[in-house]
Design an enzyme around this catalytic site. Sequence first.
Site, PDB file in Angstrom:
ATOM      1  N   TYR A 115      -2.608   0.084  10.009  1.00 31.46           N
ATOM      2  CA  TYR A 115      -2.756  -0.527   8.684  1.00 31.46           C
ATOM      3  C   TYR A 115      -1.450  -0.411   7.902  1.00 31.46           C
ATOM      4  O   TYR A 115      -0.967  -1.391   7.330  1.00 31.46           O
ATOM      5  CB  TYR A 115      -3.895   0.152   7.921  1.00 31.46           C
ATOM      6  CG  TYR A 115      -3.985  -0.262   6.476  1.00 31.46           C
ATOM      7  CD1 TYR A 115      -4.462  -1.527   6.130  1.00 31.46           C
ATOM      8  CD2 TYR A 115      -3.589   0.597   5.452  1.00 31.46           C
ATOM      9  CE1 TYR A 115      -4.540  -1.921   4.802  1.00 31.46           C
ATOM     10  CE2 TYR A 115      -3.663   0.219   4.128  1.00 31.46           C
ATOM     11  CZ  TYR A 115      -4.140  -1.043   3.804  1.00 31.46           C
ATOM     12  OH  TYR A 115      -4.205  -1.426   2.486  1.00 31.46           O
TER      13      TYR A 115
ATOM     14  N   SER B 187       0.825  -1.207   0.000  1.00 32.18           N
ATOM     15  CA  SER B 187       0.000   0.000   0.000  1.00 32.18           C
ATOM     16  C   SER B 187       0.859   1.258   0.000  1.00 32.18           C
ATOM     17  O   SER B 187       1.961   1.272   0.569  1.00 32.18           O
ATOM     18  CB  SER B 187      -0.898   0.004   1.246  1.00 32.18           C
ATOM     19  OG  SER B 187      -1.505   1.266   1.445  1.00 32.18           O
TER      20      SER B 187
END
Length: 326
Positions: free
Chosen positions: A152, A127
């Site tokens: 995250y 990501s």
Amino acid sequence: MPILVTGAAGFIGSHVCKALLDRGDEVVGIDNLNDYYDPALKDARLARLTGKPGFTFRKIDIADEQAMDGLRGEGIVKVVHLAAQAGVRYSLENPRAYVRSNLMGHIEILELCRNLPNFEHLVYASSSSVYGGNKKVPFSEEDRVDHPVSLYAATKKADELMSHTYSHLYGIPQTGLRFFTVYGPWGRPDMAYWLFTEAILKGKPIRVFNQGEMWRDFTYIDDIVDGIVAALDKPPASSVLHRVYNIGNSRPEHLGRFIDTLEKLLGLPAERQYEGMQAGDVEKTFADTTAMERDFGFKPRVTIEDGLARFVDWYRSEWKGGANSA
């Protein structure tokens, strides 16, 4: 020989499954079909794949060691690992979900690949969030990424480290792709473009964080899928068996312009409710995709205007305007 796609009922995963099936590949898709968002959307994505020649689906949690071990006899030679607990903001509320899915789940994928006899290549989702609050733009794969600003992001960086270790210890060819704000039809309802569209159509205010001073490198789903498939087809050929690439549009859009575009497409004004920066969020993302272009010929084709138009058309005609209307 089948390709395993994890997160097959997810946004990106379902599109990847379709692309692979359309070109004649066999696909084993797995997903735990959790209720992080409306499972009806996941069921609808799966319905587009069910019955296609070469597609098999199994409801499996990637963090379930025994269930994952059961895939060893499937003859799998390649894996596209897209299953994860998504969402930066939700990681503030339910951190254990991220540890289970993104850390334990990634380890189970690596263990599966290590024990497949004819394994060729693992492509997995990282990501853009790993860049944290980096101020230098565009973000390059050579930049330091050791200051994540959300759990995250920390789990995605940890996945990259685990993958590097497994490639070094066990010779597993791997490619990590750092996705930059993927959007489009069949997307995720917790993403800004979906939330804004839904609120504008209902005449409700939209929450605009950091007083609107936000930029995002929005990347259309078809471009992302093209990049994933291109990477899958080209495993690392050198002594370096683990590579990480940015995959984005390489053209950040200001949030205000993004909302303006949605207003025009919807034919309705947005009531903008300006707020401060949310915890775990970043002001700007911007992908340097030089390496992805060099090694895989990756070249995004879809502009934000065209991409949002396709999403709005889908939302009105297929999701809210059809059998899924609520």
